[in-house]
Design a protein around this motif. Structure first.
Motif, PDB file in Angstrom:
ATOM      1  N   SER A  37      17.999  16.751  36.912  1.00 52.78           N
ATOM      2  CA  SER A  37      17.830  17.194  38.504  1.00 52.78           C
ATOM      3  C   SER A  37      19.278  17.276  39.186  1.00 52.78           C
ATOM      4  CB  SER A  37      16.808  16.637  39.211  1.00 52.78           C
ATOM      5  OG  SER A  37      16.876  16.882  40.577  1.00 52.78           O
ATOM      6  N   TYR A  38      19.279  18.265  39.997  1.00 57.96           N
ATOM      7  CA  TYR A  38      20.490  18.536  40.551  1.00 57.96           C
ATOM      8  C   TYR A  38      20.621  17.396  41.844  1.00 57.96           C
ATOM      9  CZ  TYR A  38      21.756  22.552  38.556  1.00 57.96           C
ATOM     10  OH  TYR A  38      22.198  23.878  37.389  1.00 57.96           O
TER      11      TYR A  38
ATOM     12  N   GLN B  91      14.293  21.595  39.063  1.00 57.95           N
ATOM     13  CA  GLN B  91      15.606  20.845  39.307  1.00 57.95           C
ATOM     14  C   GLN B  91      15.931  20.605  40.822  1.00 57.95           C
ATOM     15  OE1 GLN B  91      15.333  23.983  38.823  1.00 57.95           O
ATOM     16  NE2 GLN B  91      17.206  25.246  39.452  1.00 57.95           N
ATOM     17  N   MET B  92      15.225  21.251  41.853  1.00 53.12           N
ATOM     18  CA  MET B  92      15.510  21.016  43.156  1.00 53.12           C
ATOM     19  C   MET B  92      14.541  20.286  43.820  1.00 53.12           C
ATOM     20  SD  MET B  92      18.498  22.587  43.184  1.00 53.12           S
ATOM     21  CE  MET B  92      18.784  22.714  44.922  1.00 53.12           C
TER      22      MET B  92
ATOM     23  N   THR C 283      32.872  17.095  36.169  1.00 52.99           N
ATOM     24  CA  THR C 283      32.682  18.069  37.556  1.00 52.99           C
ATOM     25  C   THR C 283      33.752  18.807  37.811  1.00 52.99           C
ATOM     26  OG1 THR C 283      33.136  16.206  38.978  1.00 52.99           O
ATOM     27  CG2 THR C 283      30.950  16.273  38.408  1.00 52.99           C
TER      28      THR C 283
ATOM     29  N   HIS D 224      18.973  19.113  31.100  1.00 52.60           N
ATOM     30  CA  HIS D 224      19.920  19.034  32.231  1.00 52.60           C
ATOM     31  C   HIS D 224      19.128  18.458  33.137  1.00 52.60           C
ATOM     32  CE1 HIS D 224      22.834  19.349  35.391  1.00 52.60           C
ATOM     33  NE2 HIS D 224      23.580  19.941  34.538  1.00 52.60           N
TER      34      HIS D 224
ATOM     35  N   ASN E 241      21.830  11.452  42.775  1.00 53.22           N
ATOM     36  CA  ASN E 241      23.225  10.656  43.240  1.00 53.22           C
ATOM     37  C   ASN E 241      23.012   9.403  42.721  1.00 53.22           C
ATOM     38  OD1 ASN E 241      25.496  10.204  43.974  1.00 53.22           O
ATOM     39  ND2 ASN E 241      25.347  10.730  45.822  1.00 53.22           N
TER      40      ASN E 241
ATOM     41  N   HIS F  38      24.853  15.139  36.231  1.00 48.37           N
ATOM     42  CA  HIS F  38      26.023  15.146  37.032  1.00 48.37           C
ATOM     43  C   HIS F  38      26.221  13.562  37.671  1.00 48.37           C
ATOM     44  CE1 HIS F  38      25.467  19.675  38.000  1.00 48.37           C
ATOM     45  NE2 HIS F  38      25.587  19.404  36.902  1.00 48.37           N
TER      46      HIS F  38
END
Ligand SMILES: [Zn+2]
Ligand SMILES: [Zn+2]
Length: 279
Positions: free
Chosen positions: A68-69, A35-36, A145, A66, A72, A106
């Motif tokens: 990846s963090y 995920q990072m 969030t 879930h 964006n 997210h």
């Protein structure tokens, strides 16, 4: 009740169903890649098939991936947004291959460009991803969030704005993280009914397809994303009873993301049982 927790994939995707059932779960959430990191290793057919076969064998209901963090989709920088879009598309294809229909992500952060611009970028990229994967079933599931920094998607208005901008609503959903909602200023302890009536009337009950079941380490409304073990944080027992006995969420999966992970999940399940709730 459909309940699970975020699991590590270190033993391979095919092992997840058995690990989940061993803990006392009937569902789970996982990362399909690191995920990072941006890059991902392709999923081989054998391990995807094994995952699908074992989901059936162990009667797993509605597992989730879930994303990846790093994503964006709301970034004001074209290159970052494109990189996020490609990675997002990859996440959708990986979910489909693994037989998982809920992809939680997210929404993103505006990085100084303003909330509306970010939300419009997110909508545009979600519509584009849906268009590009028309034949797939994976639900692009937006997580609320805590509202830390320039992150968007902490209010029901912002989530509804995203929903309203999507052309194919059958391909989206929302995941409500209980810690994030409490941190974003929704007083789940004092105003359970009011808060969820608002979420339901703005998003639609059927749009709420998952929960992240977490207690909150910081006190109310600090906009901090810090989870706590159930019963050890600032959410009340009454809140957990209200949520876990609400008939509206009977078929909606709950995924724990508490700080002790797989070691701690039995304690979270015990906490629920001690509330007098049957799992
Ligand atoms: Zn999340
Ligand atoms: Zn969180």
């Amino acid at each position: 009740m459909i309940i699970g927790g975020h699991l590590s994939t270190k033993e391979g995707f095919g092992k997840l169903p058995e690990i989940a059932v061993g803990i006392g779960f009937n569902t789970y959430q996982f990362f399909s890649k690191n995920q990072m990191q941006w890059k991902s290793k392709p999923i081989d057919d054998k391990s995807a098939q094994e995952h699908i076969k074992n989901m059936e064998k162990f009667n797993i209901i509605k597992p989730a991936i879930h994303a990846s963090y790093l994503l964006n989709l709301g970034s004001p920088e074209d290159s970052k947004r494109e990189q996020s879009y490609s990675a997002f598309l990859d996440e959708i294809l990986r979910a489909e291959k693994l037989g998982v229909e809920i992809l939680i992500f997210h929404p993103g952060a505006h990085m100084g460009s303003g909330t509306k611009k970010a939300l419009d970028n997110i909508i545009e990229n979600m519509n584009r991803a849906i268009e590009e994967t028309k034949e797939l079933k994976v639900k692009l599931t937006v997580e609320n969030t805590a509202g830390q920094g320039t992150v968007v998607g902490s209010t029901v208005e912002e989530l509804q704005y995203i929903k309203d901008g999507i052309h194919t609503k059958a391909r989206i959903g929302f995941c409500i993280d209980t810690c994030h909602a409490f941190q974003a200023g929704y007083n789940l302890n004092e105003k359970y009914n009011e808060v969820f009536d608002e979420f339901v009337s703005s998003l639609g009950k059927d749009m709420i397809v998952a929960f992240h079941l977490n207690d909150s380490k910081p006190p109310f409304n600090k906009h901090l994303d810090r989870h706590e073990m159930l019963g050890k944080g600032h959410l009340s027992k009454e809140f957990f009873v209200n949520l876990l006995t609400d008939p509206r969420w009977k078929d909606v999966p709950l995924y724990l993301e508490t700080p002790e992970g797989e070691e701690g999940y039995p304690k979270d399940l015990d906490f629920i049982r001690k509330l007098g709730i049957k799992i």
